[in-house]
Design a protein around this motif. Structure first.
Motif, PDB file in Angstrom:
ATOM      1  N   GLN A 180     102.347  10.903  68.904  1.00 22.64           N
ATOM      2  CA  GLN A 180     100.947  10.767  68.502  1.00 22.64           C
ATOM      3  C   GLN A 180     100.792  10.438  67.027  1.00 22.64           C
ATOM      4  OE1 GLN A 180      98.835  14.819  68.043  1.00 22.64           O
ATOM      5  NE2 GLN A 180     100.411  15.225  69.554  1.00 22.64           N
ATOM      6  N   THR A 200      98.170   7.686  65.965  1.00 22.77           N
ATOM      7  CA  THR A 200      97.065   8.073  65.092  1.00 22.77           C
ATOM      8  C   THR A 200      97.032   7.210  63.838  1.00 22.77           C
ATOM      9  OG1 THR A 200      97.198  10.344  65.900  1.00 22.77           O
ATOM     10  CG2 THR A 200      96.013   9.991  63.842  1.00 22.77           C
ATOM     11  N   ALA A 252      98.468  14.988  63.558  1.00 16.45           N
ATOM     12  CA  ALA A 252      99.318  14.207  64.450  1.00 16.45           C
ATOM     13  C   ALA A 252     100.798  14.391  64.110  1.00 16.45           C
ATOM     14  CB  ALA A 252      98.941  12.732  64.368  1.00 16.45           C
TER      15      ALA A 252
END
Length: 571
Positions: A164, A168, A469
């Motif tokens: 992620q 992100t 993230a």
């Protein structure tokens, strides 16, 4: 003045006191309008001057007003007026309804839906999706998958979820709102077609879960960005605590829903979660624009407040963001928390992902009972998030953050978890097992109410999405390590399941102890870095103040130092 209805008109004196008058239609309101928009011919920016005569139903009332100079005082007047009307519940432009709270609710429903879909799959698997023993003809499961395939499916979402940080970083340039809606659309399609894919190919099912996890990783990071844009004052931090509360409710709601609907067939769980994602997508499109000031149903006064904030606060450039991130990650305690996060999530996922198999295989609990236990664990986590958030407000300004945030909210919960998982294999009493698990789950609320998740937001709200993230990406590696290790240590051919699970629980106790050691070593190595409260990092960086040299310990004292320095600079 052109309407026949009776309105409340508020005239501001220079002292910002409110003077209410109930006036009828034939009244001159030009002076009141000037508070909002300067009249033609006002070259010097004066907003109000002279004496205005207002006619009430009972007679004439003379109102003497004073001159307000300049646009800055005008903005100040508007701010005071909006706050006053909000607190008094009066006025036609400002009502008790605050649109941002509706937007908060939509985002909380999103987290509830995602966590429900993420953690109910284990109950669906033991409730008829897969066979526990492929050689047993009486096994009611439909799909004959090996233990390795089942463990991979449990961790597949987290293979994508762990990335992620990259998603992100890209999302910041594209826009969070667009990516969130794409992620919701993919989740609808994947959850809705997963039963067909599972009956077709296990590899395809695993691949789709990886894709869903890759995009689903932006949900929690987006909430950090959302809290920054939509929260006013301390609402951002409080919203993060609410996210934790709802997340834990979802962790319990998902398994419970799975336990209820799989009686009609295990595939109905995936159809249900697909429909939940569709509802969230609809709500998000209608009520949550990227820019709060563009919300179509927002009251005018609240919209003006967001517009003023947008004019006075600039979005940081990429260079500013990069510089800030470099300063943040130059601190050893930030890296310590990055290493702490996988340990925290590994122990947490034992309670929420792999525990259903222990309850089913060792304690012989039915899928409905497992779902109810998971709901209870989720409710305990939600309650603990609220409890520790309330407690933090009482102690955060009274003791140094190393004591409140690190010792009480980070280290102590891991000590409790280490003890619980060390004692759990030593008892065969199901009641004692449940009590220990619920005690362990109660400590998880500190993460969203002062510990590692809250610190992500406080370090730098403008970079909070990316910091979250990175932290969560490191931590979510435990999401696939945990079930893989469970499959390795507790094979289907194991004859002594209780002993095998005991070894797995001892590993969890060791992981919890490791996390304590990581934070302890980081504190000993660079003790000076732990003095300044994380929420003041950005302010100190802006003024070039060496935070490592700050000797005062409590947050309140450090804020007083900032106020003194600001006053000196202004003079």
């Amino acid at each position: 003045a052109n309407y026949s209805h009776i309105y409340h008109i508020y005239i501001y004196r220079a002292s910002f006191q409110l003077v209410p008058f109930r006036v009828s239609q034939n009244v001159m309101c030009s002076t009141a309008r000037a508070m909002i928009e300067p009249l033609p011919g006002m070259t010097d920016g004066n907003l109000m001057t002279g004496t205005t005569m207002m006619t009430d139903d009972d007679g004439s009332i003379a109102v003497e007003t004073e001159t307000v100079q300049g646009p800055s005082e005008r903005e100040e007047l508007l701010e005071v007026r909006d706050r006053s009307l909000s607190s008094n519940g009066a006025g036609n432009e400002r009502s008790w309804f605050q649109y941002r709270y509706l937007a908060f609710t939509v985002m909380l429903v999103l987290i509830l839906c995602d966590t429900s879909a993420r953690f109910g799959i284990s109950v669906a698997m033991i409730g008829g999706m897969t066979k526990s023993n492929c050689s047993d003809d009486s096994d009611p499961g439909e799909l004959c998958w090996s233990g390795g395939v089942k463990a991979t499916l449990l961790g597949a979402y987290f293979y994508g979820y762990a990335l992620q940080g990259f998603v992100t970083a890209i999302t910041r340039h594209i826009g969070f709102t667009l990516v969130i809606r794409v992620a919701l659309t993919l989740s609808i399609l994947i959850q809705g077609t997963l039963p067909v894919c599972a009956r077709t190919s296990s590899a395809l099912t695993i691949a789709l879960q990886v894709i869903r996890g890759l995009f689903g990783g932006v949900f929690l990071a987006h909430n950090m960005e959302f809290a920054r844009k939509w929260g006013r004052g301390t609402e951002g931090t409080r919203f993060i605590s609410l996210v934790g509360t709802v997340l834990f409710l979802g962790l319990g709601l998902g398994p419970m829903l799975a336990g209820l609907v799989i009686r009609q067939g295990w595939e109905w769980y995936f159809y249900l979660t697909s429909g939940m994602y569709a509802l969230v997508l609809l709500l998000h499109v209608v009520f949550v624009p990227d820019n709060p000031a563009e919300a179509r149903f927002m009251p005018a006064s609240e919209r003006r407040a967001f517009q003023r904030e947008g004019q006075t606060s600039k979005e940081p450039s990429n260079d500013d963001r990069t510089t800030s991130l470099r300063l943040i990650f130059s601190r050893i305690y930030v890296w310590a928390f990055c290493l702490f996060m996988p340990c925290l999530i590994f122990v947490f996922y034992t309670c929420m992902s792999t525990l259903p198999f222990y309850l089913h295989d060792v304690l012989k609990a039915s899928s409905a009972t497992v779902g109810s236990i998971q709901l209870g664990l989720g409710a305990v986590g939600a309650f603990s998030t609220w409890f520790f958030a309330v407690l933090l407000e009482r102690i955060d300004n009274r003791v140094p953050w190393v004591i409140s945030r690190v010792v009480l909210y980070t280290i102590t919960p891991m000590v409790i978890r280490a003890v619980v998982f060390g004692v759990l294999p030593l008892t065969v009493n199901p009641t004692v097992n449940m009590i220990l698990l619920f005690i362990c789950q109660f400590t998880i609320g500190t993460s969203f109410s002062g510990s590692i998740i809250t610190l992500n937001y406080e370090l730098d709200p403008r970079n909070a999405a990316l910091i979250m993230a990175i932290f969560n990406g490191c931590g979510e590696a435990a999401g696939f390590i945990n079930p893989a290790l469970m499959s390795l240590m507790i094979p289907e051919s194991a004859t002594k399941l209780r002993d095998a699970w005991a070894r797995f629980f001892f590993v969890n106790a060791a992981v919890a102890a490791l996390s304590i050691a990581i934070v302890g070593v980081a504190y000993v190595v660079r003790r000076n870095e732990w003095r300044l409260h994380p929420s003041l990092e950005a302010a100190y960086r802006t003024r070039g103040i060496p935070s490592s040299g700050q000797d005062r310990g409590t947050r309140k004292e450090q804020e007083e130092v900032m106020a003194e320095l600001t006053k000196t600079d202004d003079l």
